[in-house]
Motif scaffolding. Structure first.
Motif, PDB file in Angstrom:
ATOM      1  N   ASN A 136       0.814  -1.218   0.000  1.00 52.00           N
ATOM      2  CA  ASN A 136       0.000   0.000   0.000  1.00 52.00           C
ATOM      3  C   ASN A 136       0.846   1.266   0.000  1.00 52.00           C
ATOM      4  OD1 ASN A 136      -2.316  -1.626   0.123  1.00 52.00           O
ATOM      5  ND2 ASN A 136      -2.164  -1.725   2.359  1.00 52.00           N
ATOM      6  N   ILE A 137       1.910   1.256  -0.763  1.00 51.75           N
ATOM      7  CA  ILE A 137       2.776   2.431  -0.852  1.00 51.75           C
ATOM      8  C   ILE A 137       2.170   3.411  -1.864  1.00 51.75           C
ATOM      9  CG2 ILE A 137       4.244   1.375  -2.608  1.00 51.75           C
ATOM     10  CD1 ILE A 137       6.608   2.818  -1.361  1.00 51.75           C
ATOM     11  N   SER A 138       2.207   4.673  -1.535  1.00 52.80           N
ATOM     12  CA  SER A 138       1.666   5.674  -2.447  1.00 52.80           C
ATOM     13  C   SER A 138       2.612   5.841  -3.637  1.00 52.80           C
ATOM     14  CB  SER A 138       1.502   7.012  -1.730  1.00 52.80           C
ATOM     15  OG  SER A 138       2.766   7.586  -1.463  1.00 52.80           O
ATOM     16  N   LEU A 139       2.079   6.339  -4.720  1.00 51.58           N
ATOM     17  CA  LEU A 139       2.893   6.594  -5.911  1.00 51.58           C
ATOM     18  C   LEU A 139       3.993   7.595  -5.584  1.00 51.58           C
ATOM     19  CD1 LEU A 139       3.413   6.103  -8.887  1.00 51.58           C
ATOM     20  CD2 LEU A 139       1.740   7.895  -9.409  1.00 51.58           C
ATOM     21  N   GLU A 140       3.691   8.589  -4.763  1.00 51.77           N
ATOM     22  CA  GLU A 140       4.690   9.583  -4.375  1.00 51.77           C
ATOM     23  C   GLU A 140       5.836   8.935  -3.601  1.00 51.77           C
ATOM     24  OE1 GLU A 140       5.207  13.715  -1.805  1.00 51.77           O
ATOM     25  OE2 GLU A 140       3.196  12.907  -2.131  1.00 51.77           O
ATOM     26  N   GLU A 141       5.516   8.067  -2.651  1.00 55.01           N
ATOM     27  CA  GLU A 141       6.546   7.379  -1.863  1.00 55.01           C
ATOM     28  C   GLU A 141       7.367   6.445  -2.749  1.00 55.01           C
ATOM     29  OE1 GLU A 141       8.898   6.236   1.399  1.00 55.01           O
ATOM     30  OE2 GLU A 141       7.584   7.956   1.123  1.00 55.01           O
ATOM     31  N   LYS A 142       6.692   5.738  -3.652  1.00 50.22           N
ATOM     32  CA  LYS A 142       7.390   4.848  -4.577  1.00 50.22           C
ATOM     33  C   LYS A 142       8.382   5.649  -5.423  1.00 50.22           C
ATOM     34  CE  LYS A 142       6.465   1.643  -8.365  1.00 50.22           C
ATOM     35  NZ  LYS A 142       5.424   0.994  -9.176  1.00 50.22           N
ATOM     36  N   LYS A 144       9.735   8.586  -4.754  1.00 48.87           N
ATOM     37  CA  LYS A 144      10.820   9.095  -3.905  1.00 48.87           C
ATOM     38  C   LYS A 144      11.885   8.024  -3.685  1.00 48.87           C
ATOM     39  CE  LYS A 144       8.543  12.587  -1.032  1.00 48.87           C
ATOM     40  NZ  LYS A 144       8.158  12.903   0.358  1.00 48.87           N
ATOM     41  N   ARG A 145      11.432   6.806  -3.379  1.00 49.83           N
ATOM     42  CA  ARG A 145      12.376   5.714  -3.124  1.00 49.83           C
ATOM     43  C   ARG A 145      13.202   5.386  -4.362  1.00 49.83           C
ATOM     44  NH1 ARG A 145      10.762   1.306   1.034  1.00 49.83           N
ATOM     45  NH2 ARG A 145       9.860   2.556   2.676  1.00 49.83           N
ATOM     46  N   ILE A 146      12.543   5.323  -5.526  1.00 54.44           N
ATOM     47  CA  ILE A 146      13.252   4.986  -6.758  1.00 54.44           C
ATOM     48  C   ILE A 146      14.231   6.094  -7.145  1.00 54.44           C
ATOM     49  CG2 ILE A 146      12.943   4.643  -9.249  1.00 54.44           C
ATOM     50  CD1 ILE A 146      10.408   3.048  -8.549  1.00 54.44           C
ATOM     51  N   LEU A 147      13.813   7.341  -7.024  1.00 50.36           N
ATOM     52  CA  LEU A 147      14.729   8.453  -7.338  1.00 50.36           C
ATOM     53  C   LEU A 147      15.911   8.488  -6.384  1.00 50.36           C
ATOM     54  CD1 LEU A 147      12.180  11.270  -8.212  1.00 50.36           C
ATOM     55  CD2 LEU A 147      13.783  10.162  -9.777  1.00 50.36           C
ATOM     56  N   TRP A 148      15.652   8.262  -5.110  1.00 52.37           N
ATOM     57  CA  TRP A 148      16.732   8.243  -4.120  1.00 52.37           C
ATOM     58  C   TRP A 148      17.709   7.124  -4.436  1.00 52.37           C
ATOM     59  CZ3 TRP A 148      18.219   4.475  -0.613  1.00 52.37           C
ATOM     60  CH2 TRP A 148      19.184   4.882   0.319  1.00 52.37           C
ATOM     61  N   ALA A 149      17.188   5.913  -4.675  1.00 58.26           N
ATOM     62  CA  ALA A 149      18.046   4.760  -4.967  1.00 58.26           C
ATOM     63  C   ALA A 149      18.860   5.000  -6.231  1.00 58.26           C
ATOM     64  CB  ALA A 149      17.204   3.492  -5.104  1.00 58.26           C
ATOM     65  N   GLY A 150      18.234   5.569  -7.263  1.00 51.08           N
ATOM     66  CA  GLY A 150      18.950   5.866  -8.505  1.00 51.08           C
ATOM     67  C   GLY A 150      20.084   6.848  -8.280  1.00 51.08           C
ATOM     68  N   LEU A 179      20.538  14.221  -1.188  1.00 50.77           N
ATOM     69  CA  LEU A 179      19.831  12.992  -1.574  1.00 50.77           C
ATOM     70  C   LEU A 179      19.117  12.396  -0.364  1.00 50.77           C
ATOM     71  CD1 LEU A 179      22.237  11.006  -3.928  1.00 50.77           C
ATOM     72  CD2 LEU A 179      20.003  11.945  -4.479  1.00 50.77           C
ATOM     73  N   ARG A 180      18.027  13.018   0.003  1.00 57.06           N
ATOM     74  CA  ARG A 180      17.274  12.510   1.145  1.00 57.06           C
ATOM     75  C   ARG A 180      15.828  12.332   0.739  1.00 57.06           C
ATOM     76  NH1 ARG A 180      18.558  16.155   5.950  1.00 57.06           N
ATOM     77  NH2 ARG A 180      16.984  14.849   6.911  1.00 57.06           N
ATOM     78  N   PHE A 181      15.340  11.123   0.903  1.00 61.05           N
ATOM     79  CA  PHE A 181      13.937  10.854   0.582  1.00 61.05           C
ATOM     80  C   PHE A 181      13.012  11.280   1.707  1.00 61.05           C
ATOM     81  CE2 PHE A 181      15.379   7.084   2.715  1.00 61.05           C
ATOM     82  CZ  PHE A 181      14.352   6.812   3.584  1.00 61.05           C
TER      83      PHE A 181
END
Length: 183
Positions: A136-142, A144-150, A179-181
């Motif tokens: 149930n992760i929001s699109l915004e959180e998803k 943020k995580r992908i951009l941070w990891a990249g 680089l902080r999510f």
């Protein structure tokens, strides 16, 4: 009762044997990658170096890429075990410092993987890790995580390519600021 105990013992033995075979193949692959280009390594050569049969190889892997992917996952797990997940708590400067010291510790293996054209595959695996077990992760959180990891993976790639010229503290300071999510 004795038959059941023997069967359980055999199952346990087979699991241990498969683990040892996988570890031997991964270690042999790293050794071979230090000697020659990844794409020129044959399964026969790998099996010989690992001291296992081709049948043992195919009982555990489908192809050479699977061995490398397995090693990448193992290295990532070791790194995560040492630094902890950035998504379980607020990231602080010390977390980033620990990250870059740990990456430096594994940089030889990571460089071999990146040189074997697994940069994109590595990023894919990291993306899977940052989204793993998240319901149930929001699109915004998803996002943020992908951009941070990249950003982190790209910075690690460049740092390793530049032969670790910057200190872990310098990189940590930059990443902590930029680089902080959790912002």
């Amino acid at each position: 009762m004795t038959v059941k105990k023997n069967v359980l013992g055999l199952i346990s033995y087979n699991k241990e044997l498969n683990y040892a075979i996988k570890e031997a193949l991964q270690d042999a692959l790293i050794l071979l990658m230090k000697e020659k280009q990844y794409r020129s390594i044959s399964i026969t050569e790998l099996c010989k170096k690992a001291g296992v049969s081709r049948m043992a190889f195919y009982n555990n892997y489908k192809c050479l890429d699977d061995v490398l992917k397995s090693k990448i996952l193992d290295v990532n797990q070791e790194i995560i075990n040492e630094i902890g997940s950035p998504f379980r708590r607020t990231i602080n400067l010390d977390w980033y410092i620990t990250l870059f010291y740990t990456v430096r510790k594994y940089s030889d293996i990571l460089k071999l993987m990146f040189d074997a054209s697994f940069r994109y595959g590595y990023l894919e695996m990291i993306n899977d890790l940052v989204l793993h077990n998240v319901k149930n992760i929001s699109l915004e959180e998803k996002n943020k995580r992908i951009l941070w990891a990249g950003g982190i993976v790209n910075r690690i790639n460049k740092w390793i390519d530049d032969e670790l010229l910057e200190s872990p503290e310098e990189l940590a300071e930059f990443c902590y600021k930029n680089l902080r999510f959790d912002q």
